[in-house]
Design a protein around this motif. Structure first.
Motif, PDB file in Angstrom:
ATOM      1  N   GLN A  93       0.594  -1.164  -0.082  1.00  0.00           N
ATOM      2  CA  GLN A  93       0.075   0.210   0.118  1.00  0.00           C
ATOM      3  C   GLN A  93       0.750   1.214   0.170  1.00  0.00           C
ATOM      4  O   GLN A  93       0.524   2.187  -0.186  1.00  0.00           O
ATOM      5  CB  GLN A  93      -1.052  -0.448   1.319  1.00  0.00           C
ATOM      6  N   ARG A  96       1.896   1.630  -3.344  1.00  0.00           N
ATOM      7  CA  ARG A  96       0.529   2.541  -4.155  1.00  0.00           C
ATOM      8  C   ARG A  96       0.728   3.672  -4.332  1.00  0.00           C
ATOM      9  O   ARG A  96       0.999   4.620  -4.955  1.00  0.00           O
ATOM     10  CB  ARG A  96      -0.425   1.754  -3.874  1.00  0.00           C
ATOM     11  N   LYS A  97       0.931   4.442  -2.620  1.00  0.00           N
ATOM     12  CA  LYS A  97       0.671   5.963  -2.758  1.00  0.00           C
ATOM     13  C   LYS A  97       1.955   6.201  -3.336  1.00  0.00           C
ATOM     14  O   LYS A  97       1.329   7.618  -3.571  1.00  0.00           O
ATOM     15  CB  LYS A  97       0.171   6.048  -1.092  1.00  0.00           C
ATOM     16  N   TRP A 100       1.672   6.940  -6.967  1.00  0.00           N
ATOM     17  CA  TRP A 100       0.384   8.092  -6.916  1.00  0.00           C
ATOM     18  C   TRP A 100       1.206   9.312  -7.115  1.00  0.00           C
ATOM     19  O   TRP A 100       1.096  10.371  -7.869  1.00  0.00           O
ATOM     20  CB  TRP A 100      -1.343   7.622  -6.159  1.00  0.00           C
ATOM     21  N   GLU A 122      -5.332   5.340 -13.368  1.00  0.00           N
ATOM     22  CA  GLU A 122      -5.593   5.089 -12.385  1.00  0.00           C
ATOM     23  C   GLU A 122      -6.247   3.714 -12.284  1.00  0.00           C
ATOM     24  O   GLU A 122      -6.157   3.290 -11.547  1.00  0.00           O
ATOM     25  CB  GLU A 122      -6.894   6.352 -11.590  1.00  0.00           C
ATOM     26  N   GLN A 123      -7.306   3.622 -13.466  1.00  0.00           N
ATOM     27  CA  GLN A 123      -7.631   2.263 -13.123  1.00  0.00           C
ATOM     28  C   GLN A 123      -6.506   1.027 -13.348  1.00  0.00           C
ATOM     29  O   GLN A 123      -6.781  -0.072 -13.150  1.00  0.00           O
ATOM     30  CB  GLN A 123      -8.805   2.400 -14.490  1.00  0.00           C
ATOM     31  N   ASN A 126      -3.891   1.036  -9.937  1.00  0.00           N
ATOM     32  CA  ASN A 126      -4.591   0.178  -8.883  1.00  0.00           C
ATOM     33  C   ASN A 126      -5.469  -1.206  -9.579  1.00  0.00           C
ATOM     34  O   ASN A 126      -5.033  -2.470  -8.357  1.00  0.00           O
ATOM     35  CB  ASN A 126      -6.142   1.068  -8.779  1.00  0.00           C
ATOM     36  N   ASN A 127      -5.261  -1.506 -10.308  1.00  0.00           N
ATOM     37  CA  ASN A 127      -5.988  -2.985 -10.888  1.00  0.00           C
ATOM     38  C   ASN A 127      -4.648  -4.058 -11.024  1.00  0.00           C
ATOM     39  O   ASN A 127      -5.249  -5.029 -10.380  1.00  0.00           O
ATOM     40  CB  ASN A 127      -7.060  -2.569 -12.430  1.00  0.00           C
ATOM     41  N   ASP A 130      -3.698  -4.410  -7.492  1.00  0.00           N
ATOM     42  CA  ASP A 130      -5.006  -5.448  -6.968  1.00  0.00           C
ATOM     43  C   ASP A 130      -4.368  -6.863  -7.357  1.00  0.00           C
ATOM     44  O   ASP A 130      -4.672  -7.594  -6.434  1.00  0.00           O
ATOM     45  CB  ASP A 130      -6.147  -5.011  -7.068  1.00  0.00           C
TER      46      ASP A 130
END
Length: 274
Positions: A93, A96-97, A100, A122-123, A126-127, A130
Motif C-alpha cells: 500500500q 501504491r501511494k 501515485w 488510475e484504473q 490500481n487494477n 490489486d
C-alpha cells in the motif's frame, strides 16, 4: 525534494531517474516496515526495496504475466518464512501511494496529461496492484496450508511412534500428555499399523505420560478393545501413580484380558527372553 526531469521522459523513465527520491518517499510512507527491512532481508532473503522497484516496473509496463509470476514467487517466499503478513500489506500500500505521488508530480511537470489519460492510468495501475495482492495472498495461503499440513503429519507420526522389535511384536512408547486429539491420532495409527504389520503383541509403555484426560482414558480403553478385535494382545507398562489414581477416580476399569507390568524392561524380558 528536487526531481530530474526532461520533456522526453515517460513515467517509467521519470521514476527510474528519480530512484533515490522514490525510495526515500516510500520509506516515509511505510513507517512500520522501515525498521524491519534489514531483518526481513536477513531472515527471508527478501529485498523489499529492490522488489518495490520491480513491482512498479511491471505495473507501469503492464507486464501481466511477469506480475503474476512475481506475486506467486513473493507469496511462497513470505509463507516459507515467519514474517508478519501485515508488513507485506503495509509495504504494498505504501508502494501504491508513493507511485501515485510520483505520477502526480510527473503530470505537473508535463502539463500535457488529459483527464481521460489520468483516469485510464488510475484504473490500470490500481487494477494491476490489486491483481498482485490477490495472486500473492492466494499463493501465500495455499503454500502456508501445505506447510501446516506437512508439519501436522510429522507431529502425528512422532506422537505415535510404533517400533517393531520382532515380526509380530511392537512397542508404542507414549510421552507427554494424552488428550482427545492425540487419542484420535492414536486410534487411526495403531489400528492401521496392526493390520499392516500383522502385529500380535503391542507393548504400550505409558511411563512417559504426565497427564491423561478422563475422555482420553475411556478412548484408550476402546482402542485397546479394537486391538483385541484385530487379534492383537495389548500389554500396558509403566503406569504412573498419578495416572492410576485418575483412572480409579474416573470409574473406568481395564479389560481383564489386558496385561499390565511395572516397567517396559519387565515386558521385554518376559516376551523376548522368557
Amino acid at each position: 525534494m528536487e526531481f530530474i526531469f526532461q520533456d522526453s521522459f515517460k513515467i517509467k523513465e521519470f521514476i527510474e531517474n528519480n530512484k533515490q527520491n522514490f525510495e526515500d518517499a516510500l520509506l516515509l510512507e511505510a513507517v512500520n516496515v522501515k525498521e524491519k527491512i534489514s531483518e526481513i532481508l536477513r531472515i527471508g532473503n527478501i529485498d523489499l526495496v529492490n522488489n518495490a522497484h520491480r513491482l512498479v516496473v511491471y505495473v507501469i509496463d503492464g507486464k501481466e504475466q511477469e506480475l503474476q509470476s512475481f506475486a506467486k514467487q513473493e507469496g511462497i517466499a513470505w509463507a516459507t518464512q515467519s514474517i508478519t503478513l501485515s508488513f507485506k500489506l503495509e509495504w504494498v500500500q505504501a508502494i501504491r501511494k508513493t507511485l501515485w505521488n510520483f505520477i502526480q508530480k510527473y503530470n505537473e511537470l508535463m502539463h500535457k496529461v488529459t483527464i481521460e489519460d489520468f483516469f485510464r492510468m488510475e484504473q490500470q495501475v490500481n487494477n494491476r496492484i490489486d491483481q498482485f495482492l490477490n495472486v500473492f495472498f492466494i499463493n501465500y495461503s495455499t503454500y502456508k496450508d501445505s506447510l501446516i499440513m506437512a508439519q501436522r503429519k510429522l507431529v502425528e507420526n512422532l506422537s505415535v511412534p510404533i517400533i517393531p522389535i520382532t515380526p509380530s511384536m511392537c512397542i508404542l512408547p507414549l510421552i507427554g500428555s494424552v488428550d482427545s486429539f492425540r487419542t484420535n491420532i492414536l486410534e487411526k495409527k495403531v489400528l492401521m499399523e496392526i493390520g499392516r504389520l500383522r502385529i500380535r503383541t503391542l507393548i504400550m509403555d505409558l511411563s512417559g505420560i504426565a497427564d491423561m484426560e478422563n475422555e482420553a482414558i475411556d478412548h484408550l480403553m476402546k482402542i485397546i478393545d479394537g486391538c483385541s478385535m484385530m487379534g492383537c494382545n495389548t500389554v500396558i507398562t509403566g503406569l504412573r501413580a498419578e495416572v492410576v489414581r485418575k483412572i480409579i477416580h474416573s470409574g473406568i476399569t481395564f479389560n481383564k484380558k489386558i496385561k499390565t507390568l511395572g516397567t517396559l524392561q519387565q515386558a521385554l524380558k518376559e516376551y523376548l527372553v522368557g
